[in-house]
Design a protein around this motif. Structure first.
Motif, mmCIF file in Angstrom:
data_model
loop_
_atom_site.group_PDB
_atom_site.id
_atom_site.type_symbol
_atom_site.label_atom_id
_atom_site.label_comp_id
_atom_site.label_asym_id
_atom_site.label_seq_id
_atom_site.Cartn_x
_atom_site.Cartn_y
_atom_site.Cartn_z
ATOM 1 N N THR A 374 0.840 -1.208 0.000
ATOM 2 C CA THR A 374 0.000 0.000 0.000
ATOM 3 C C THR A 374 0.868 1.248 0.000
ATOM 4 O OG1 THR A 374 -1.805 -1.128 1.150
ATOM 5 C CG2 THR A 374 -1.764 1.280 1.273
ATOM 6 N N TRP A 375 1.942 1.253 0.804
ATOM 7 C CA TRP A 375 2.807 2.443 0.843
ATOM 8 C C TRP A 375 3.496 2.682 -0.504
ATOM 9 C CZ3 TRP A 375 -0.113 3.583 4.179
ATOM 10 C CH2 TRP A 375 -0.121 3.193 5.507
ATOM 11 N N TYR A 376 3.836 1.607 -1.236
ATOM 12 C CA TYR A 376 4.421 1.783 -2.580
ATOM 13 C C TYR A 376 3.413 2.457 -3.522
ATOM 14 C CZ TYR A 376 8.412 -1.249 -1.456
ATOM 15 O OH TYR A 376 9.552 -1.785 -0.908
ATOM 16 N N ILE A 377 2.161 2.018 -3.447
ATOM 17 C CA ILE A 377 1.129 2.571 -4.334
ATOM 18 C C ILE A 377 0.846 4.035 -3.968
ATOM 19 C CG2 ILE A 377 -1.280 2.377 -5.080
ATOM 20 C CD1 ILE A 377 -1.006 -0.680 -4.485
ATOM 21 N N ILE A 378 0.773 4.328 -2.668
ATOM 22 C CA ILE A 378 0.535 5.699 -2.217
ATOM 23 C C ILE A 378 1.680 6.617 -2.661
ATOM 24 C CG2 ILE A 378 0.352 7.183 -0.170
ATOM 25 C CD1 ILE A 378 -2.177 5.572 -0.845
ATOM 26 N N THR A 379 2.902 6.107 -2.618
ATOM 27 C CA THR A 379 4.055 6.886 -3.091
ATOM 28 C C THR A 379 3.926 7.185 -4.586
ATOM 29 O OG1 THR A 379 5.466 5.844 -1.417
ATOM 30 C CG2 THR A 379 6.574 6.973 -3.219
ATOM 31 N N LEU A 380 3.386 6.243 -5.355
ATOM 32 C CA LEU A 380 3.149 6.470 -6.779
ATOM 33 C C LEU A 380 2.144 7.601 -6.996
ATOM 34 C CD1 LEU A 380 3.563 5.654 -9.744
ATOM 35 C CD2 LEU A 380 1.768 3.927 -9.441
#
Length: 416
Positions: A374-380
């Motif tokens: 989730t944190w990877y997607i939010i960073t995107l």
């Protein structure tokens, strides 16, 4: 130390009395917003809702915010900011008390939708009032003062909220929310009556243009939706991450979130004052703020050390300090040539849309993919926001050069 303190106080000089009263009203109101940071925990622990249920409650929260912001902007342009602010604060106070008695999924969705519809009518009206009571050169600092009041209240709110939950129950939070809204209404009625308060800036524009036809503002609007989706994870998925991944108690979660408000209260006004005296553009500063908030998520995947939560919170806090005041000032500047209620409503709607999709998508992603992914997607999402703000800066720079070229050509024609 004395010189440093005096310099800090000097950053507040020149703001009108009405702006200070607006800040106090906001402080009283926001000090009671203890329910919101704990809402996902309340729904899962007290009402035994699933994460999927909580996600849809948060969407109802956001949808109410969208409609309330739009309605508040329309009513502000028609009947004035004062009447909208009084009605919104008073009705919200009553509705928050009632909300605690709604225990089923369907009723709670309806209740939070109604509360946010009424509550977020206040936002565009308050921004227009702020514009009316501020000199043009003080608007960014006036916005910053309001944010200081919000964050001072928010720094106390979660900390006190954690204590109330621990010693009493979640129900006490709803009572405090309601009572503080009603207190804020009483202060507003007594000190900001438009017959007595002195306006410093005209909020009416001749031949106003629609915000929906302003291309630069629409690019800005989409960027703010993305920014809001990223930022709002700190109020839904992040408390769950603190609890489930790092095993923090409600008191520790409240204390950690309260640190955000404390950092902003101490550092934001001097930082904004300094940044105003630099050559950085508003779009460039918003870009940098979005970049910092994006970094605050990605670093969480680097280590399991609990101290990384504080580093992430610091990055988020400084990103917020930079992005919010200058995005708000950007919106107020663009609103000068249009219906101010419409412009400020659209600015508020950007974050309301983020409420609709941000909480829901964040919680759904956590449920499906876990916190790390989730944190990877939010960073995107944050990276897309940064890209749009870069495009906005290029677009504004191109238009500026085009206007300068047109003026030069007009002068040359006159000389001929």
């Amino acid at each position: 130390m004395k010189t440093l303190f005096n310099n800090y106080l000097n950053t507040f000089k020149g703001l009108s009395n009405e702006v200070w009263w607006l800040s106090l009203i906001t402080l009283i109101n926001r000090a009671g917003t203890m329910v919101i940071p704990f809402l996902s925990l309340y729904l899962t622990k007290s009402l035994n809702f699933s994460l999927n249920d909580v996600a849809w409650v948060m969407s109802a929260f956001g949808l109410g915010s969208v409609i309330g912001s739009w309605l508040g902007g329309k009513l502000t342009d028609k009947i004035g900011y004062y009447k909208v602010m009084v009605f919104s604060l008073l009705a919200t106070g009553v509705l928050f008390v009632v909300l605690q008695y709604l225990n089923t999924f369907a009723w709670f969705c309806f209740g939070i939708f109604l509360v946010m519809t009424i509550a977020d009518m206040f936002r565009p009206a308050m921004f227009v009032a702020l514009s009316a009571y501020s000199k043009p050169e003080n608007k960014t600092r006036s916005v910053t003062l309001i944010r200081l009041a919000i964050n001072l209240g928010f720094s106390a709110g979660p900390a006190v909220g954690g204590i109330i939950i621990t010693t009493l129950s979640y129900g006490g939070l709803f009572w405090v929310d309601g009572i503080t809204c009603i207190l804020a209404t009483l202060v507003l009625v007594n000190v900001l009556n438009p017959k007595k308060a002195k306006t410093l800036n005209d909020v009416k524009t001749k031949n106003p243009k629609s915000a929906y036809g302003d291309k630069a503002f629409l690019i800005f609007f989409v960027a703010m939706v993305l920014f809001g989706i990223v930022f709002l994870q700190y109020f839904s998925t992040m408390p769950l991450y603190y609890k489930d991944a790092h095993h923090l108690s409600e008191f520790e979660i409240g204390f950690l979130l309260g640190m955000n408000g404390f950092f902003i209260f101490v550092f934001e006004m001097p930082l904004i004052k300094w940044l105003e005296n630099t050559n950085f553009t508003k779009s460039g500063l918003m870009l940098f703020g979005a970049l910092l908030i994006g970094l605050s998520f990605i670093i969480l995947n680097f280590t399991n050390w609990t101290g990384i939560l504080i580093i992430g919170l610091l990055l988020m806090s400084f990103g917020e300090m930079i992005a919010f005041p200058f995005s708000n000032a950007f919106a107020m500047d663009r609103a000068k040539k249009g219906n101010q209620g419409e412009y400020m409503a659209l600015y508020s709607i950007a974050f309301s849309i983020a409420h609709v999709f941000g909480h829901n998508s964040g919680l759904q992603m956590v449920d499906a993919f876990g916190f790390d992914n989730t944190w990877y997607i939010i960073t995107l999402f944050a990276a897309l926001c940064v890209l749009l703000l870069f495009i906005l800066g290029q677009y504004l720079n191109y238009n500026k050069k085009l206007k300068e070229k047109t003026k030069r050509e007009e002068k040359e024609i006159l000389w001929i």
